[in-house]
Design a protein around this motif. Structure first.
Motif, PDB file in Angstrom:
ATOM      1  N   PHE A 116      42.331 107.268  46.988  1.00 39.50           N
ATOM      2  CA  PHE A 116      41.413 107.391  48.388  1.00 39.50           C
ATOM      3  C   PHE A 116      40.402 109.219  47.539  1.00 39.50           C
ATOM      4  O   PHE A 116      41.135 109.769  48.383  1.00 39.50           O
ATOM      5  N   ALA A 117      39.519 108.705  46.777  1.00 35.14           N
ATOM      6  CA  ALA A 117      39.177 110.554  46.408  1.00 35.14           C
ATOM      7  C   ALA A 117      38.203 111.097  47.450  1.00 35.14           C
ATOM      8  O   ALA A 117      38.211 112.108  47.648  1.00 35.14           O
ATOM      9  N   PRO A 155      32.928 113.382  36.930  1.00 36.43           N
ATOM     10  CA  PRO A 155      33.657 113.042  35.947  1.00 36.43           C
ATOM     11  C   PRO A 155      34.578 113.536  34.929  1.00 36.43           C
ATOM     12  O   PRO A 155      35.430 112.763  34.320  1.00 36.43           O
ATOM     13  N   GLU A 156      34.263 114.744  34.834  1.00 33.41           N
ATOM     14  CA  GLU A 156      35.241 114.977  33.947  1.00 33.41           C
ATOM     15  C   GLU A 156      36.558 114.957  34.413  1.00 33.41           C
ATOM     16  O   GLU A 156      37.614 115.484  33.341  1.00 33.41           O
ATOM     17  N   ARG A 157      36.661 114.928  35.299  1.00 32.99           N
ATOM     18  CA  ARG A 157      38.342 114.262  36.087  1.00 32.99           C
ATOM     19  C   ARG A 157      38.723 113.143  35.604  1.00 32.99           C
ATOM     20  O   ARG A 157      39.745 112.603  35.971  1.00 32.99           O
ATOM     21  N   ILE A 158      38.169 112.114  35.872  1.00 34.68           N
ATOM     22  CA  ILE A 158      38.063 111.012  35.338  1.00 34.68           C
ATOM     23  C   ILE A 158      39.128 110.400  34.021  1.00 34.68           C
ATOM     24  O   ILE A 158      40.160 109.704  34.849  1.00 34.68           O
ATOM     25  N   PRO A 159      39.629 111.437  33.361  1.00 32.85           N
ATOM     26  CA  PRO A 159      40.636 110.760  32.119  1.00 32.85           C
ATOM     27  C   PRO A 159      41.748 111.293  32.261  1.00 32.85           C
ATOM     28  O   PRO A 159      42.457 110.256  31.913  1.00 32.85           O
ATOM     29  N   ASN A 163      44.723 108.631  32.112  1.00 33.99           N
ATOM     30  CA  ASN A 163      45.410 108.937  31.267  1.00 33.99           C
ATOM     31  C   ASN A 163      47.229 109.444  32.338  1.00 33.99           C
ATOM     32  O   ASN A 163      48.240 108.593  31.655  1.00 33.99           O
ATOM     33  N   ARG A 164      47.387 110.007  33.322  1.00 35.20           N
ATOM     34  CA  ARG A 164      47.893 109.732  34.284  1.00 35.20           C
ATOM     35  C   ARG A 164      48.520 108.432  34.365  1.00 35.20           C
ATOM     36  O   ARG A 164      49.709 107.989  34.736  1.00 35.20           O
ATOM     37  N   CYS A 165      47.927 107.499  35.358  1.00 37.27           N
ATOM     38  CA  CYS A 165      48.369 105.975  35.013  1.00 37.27           C
ATOM     39  C   CYS A 165      49.105 105.665  33.626  1.00 37.27           C
ATOM     40  O   CYS A 165      49.755 104.980  33.815  1.00 37.27           O
ATOM     41  N   ARG A 166      48.642 105.656  32.758  1.00 37.05           N
ATOM     42  CA  ARG A 166      48.790 105.848  31.399  1.00 37.05           C
ATOM     43  C   ARG A 166      50.304 105.479  31.496  1.00 37.05           C
ATOM     44  O   ARG A 166      51.627 105.253  31.258  1.00 37.05           O
ATOM     45  N   GLU A 167      50.434 106.938  31.196  1.00 37.54           N
ATOM     46  CA  GLU A 167      51.572 107.947  30.982  1.00 37.54           C
ATOM     47  C   GLU A 167      52.435 107.444  31.909  1.00 37.54           C
ATOM     48  O   GLU A 167      54.083 106.720  31.995  1.00 37.54           O
ATOM     49  N   ILE A 316      34.580 117.794  27.433  1.00 40.14           N
ATOM     50  CA  ILE A 316      34.843 118.193  26.629  1.00 40.14           C
ATOM     51  C   ILE A 316      35.689 119.709  27.228  1.00 40.14           C
ATOM     52  O   ILE A 316      36.589 120.549  27.154  1.00 40.14           O
ATOM     53  N   VAL A 317      34.306 120.663  28.110  1.00 44.08           N
ATOM     54  CA  VAL A 317      34.704 121.782  28.450  1.00 44.08           C
ATOM     55  C   VAL A 317      35.726 121.782  28.663  1.00 44.08           C
ATOM     56  O   VAL A 317      37.110 122.666  29.250  1.00 44.08           O
ATOM     57  N   ALA A 318      36.407 120.408  29.365  1.00 48.67           N
ATOM     58  CA  ALA A 318      37.342 120.842  30.690  1.00 48.67           C
ATOM     59  C   ALA A 318      38.493 120.605  29.940  1.00 48.67           C
ATOM     60  O   ALA A 318      39.835 121.119  30.549  1.00 48.67           O
ATOM     61  N   ARG A 319      38.913 120.622  29.183  1.00 48.65           N
ATOM     62  CA  ARG A 319      39.282 120.436  28.064  1.00 48.65           C
ATOM     63  C   ARG A 319      40.798 121.320  27.603  1.00 48.65           C
ATOM     64  O   ARG A 319      41.884 121.638  27.124  1.00 48.65           O
ATOM     65  N   GLY A 320      40.175 122.653  27.698  1.00 47.30           N
ATOM     66  CA  GLY A 320      41.349 123.644  28.328  1.00 47.30           C
ATOM     67  C   GLY A 320      39.735 124.896  26.134  1.00 47.30           C
ATOM     68  O   GLY A 320      38.611 124.903  26.010  1.00 47.30           O
ATOM     69  N   HIS A 321      40.409 126.165  26.250  1.00 49.09           N
ATOM     70  CA  HIS A 321      40.248 126.920  24.968  1.00 49.09           C
ATOM     71  C   HIS A 321      39.101 126.711  23.926  1.00 49.09           C
ATOM     72  O   HIS A 321      40.019 125.696  23.678  1.00 49.09           O
TER      73      HIS A 321
END
Length: 396
Positions: A116-117, A155-159, A163-167, A316-321
């Motif tokens: 639950f979010a 939205p930037e936290r959804i990927p 990805n963690r589920c897929r891993e 894109i910004v959330a990916r890092g520097h």
């Protein structure tokens, strides 16, 4: 491909969902809470009525996190013949023990954990679920009056969740008072399924009966797989995961300019050492030339949403520097051009904290000619990506 899950309260609504094209029939009692369970008799009747036309899932109810209580209910529902059993995992020190108690059942039935979010979301539970044989995990909201999924999980936290589920080897799903404008915002992350209840109902009231036209509208917003043996496994009309609209665009209708103006975001950016380790304000201006589908747009099926641009920038910004403003602009342009109706995009990236004025870059990118010609009639893309020229450059 992302599938459409429709939550129904029994046989009659299941038939409506099937007629409207839902991929998964999900049984729940919306009057009994976020995960209100229907009776076992209704589960059996619905499984018999669906008769294998689509997978059927059912929720266990809003149960306390007591291992034996959850195990007993999950086994009862599994024995009624469903394809998936959905179990709510509320914040608790006993969550791992509940997952362990369900491990024997997971060997014969596909179990989906519901997180639950709007509660204390613990994604560290995902590997525990995988270890105990769970088939998947999804994120929902517990308080349906307290906002939609994206109000609690940007939205930037959804990927990250996907990805963690897929891993962990888990299928993944998203739900939580989702509405039609949320669909093009969530599809780019590639969830395995999106779940709906309120958006399928008359006047979006989740306790009302579901409406066939609402079901069809949701269905048209989510890409469908073609039957095996077709030239393409995906309907090209539905490839626009970022701002989808149905049907082939008609070049004779011209284009609209969709824009995001003066969108300021904190970004980790810069090639100099003093620019590392912190954020600085960056202003984005983006204009996209988008082919029209109709001259009388009525709903999300007919438009390219500016939310897609803003969500994409945040992701894109959330990916890092990022070293260069030019690199950041190229990433934004590529993201916008993923929608096959976008013919041209202009991206301006302006750093605001390096002096009395702004500095940055503005680029223009256009869709490759071979991609443009494939839009009408529908056909698979031939690649070729992007081409264009920089309109104005500045120091990064």
């Amino acid at each position: 491909m992302t599938k459409m899950l429709a939550s129904v309260n029994g046989v009659d609504e299941a038939e409506i969902a099937l007629t409207g094209g839902a991929d998964i029939i999900d049984l729940k009692d919306p009057k009994a809470g976020a995960l209100g369970a229907v009776t076992i008799e209704i589960v059996r009747q619905t499984v018999a009525t669906v008769a294998g036309r689509r997978p059927v899932s059912a929720v266990c109810g809003d149960l306390p996190m007591v291992p034996e209580t959850i195990r007993a209910k999950a086994e009862e529902i599994a024995d009624a013949g469903v394809d998936y059993v959905k179990i709510g995992f509320f914040p608790s020190g006993d969550a791992a023990a509940c997952a362990e108690a369900l491990a024997p059942l997971a060997k014969r039935t596909k179990l989906i954990a519901v997180l639950f979010a709007d509660l204390k979301l613990d994604l560290d539970l995902l590997p525990v679920l995988a270890k105990n044989g769970f088939h998947g995990a999804m994120i929902d909201t517990a308080d349906k009056a307290g906002g939609r999924l994206l109000d609690h999980m940007p939205p930037e936290r959804i990927p990250g969740f996907v990805n963690r589920c897929r891993e962990a080897g888990l299928i993944n799903g998203l739900a939580g008072s989702l509405e039609t404008p949320d669909i093009p915002r969530l599809l780019p992350s590639g969830p395995d399924f999106l779940g709906f209840r309120g958006a399928l109902c008359d006047q979006s009231q989740r306790t009302a009966s579901i409406d066939i036209e609402a079901v069809r509208q949701i269905r048209e917003l989510i890409p469908e797989e073609r039957p095996a043996g077709n030239a393409s496994s995906v309907d090209y009309r539905l490839l626009a995961a970022r701002g989808y609209s149905p049907g082939a665009a008609d070049p004779t209708l011209g284009t609209d300019k969709i824009f995001v103006r003066d969108f300021v975001v904190p970004v980790q950016i810069g090639a100099y050492s003093f620019e590392h380790g912190h954020t600085q304000k960056v202003c984005f201006n983006v204009t996209a030339d988008v082919l029209r589908v109709t001259n009388a747009p009525e709903d999300m099926r007919h438009v390219f949403s500016y939310d897609i641009i803003m969500d994409g920038i945040r992701t894109i910004v959330a990916r890092g520097h990022v070293q260069l403003s030019e690199a950041l602009a190229e990433q934004v342009a590529a993201l916008v051009l993923e929608d096959p109706r976008v013919m041209r995009v202009v991206v301006r990236v302006e750093k605001l904290e390096l002096g009395p004025g702004g500095v940055g870059v503005e680029i223009e990118r256009k869709r490759a000619k071979e991609q443009t010609s494939s839009l009408h009639p529908p056909a698979p893309s031939h690649g070729g990506g992007l081409h264009g020229r920089d309109k104005k450059g500045a120091s990064s």
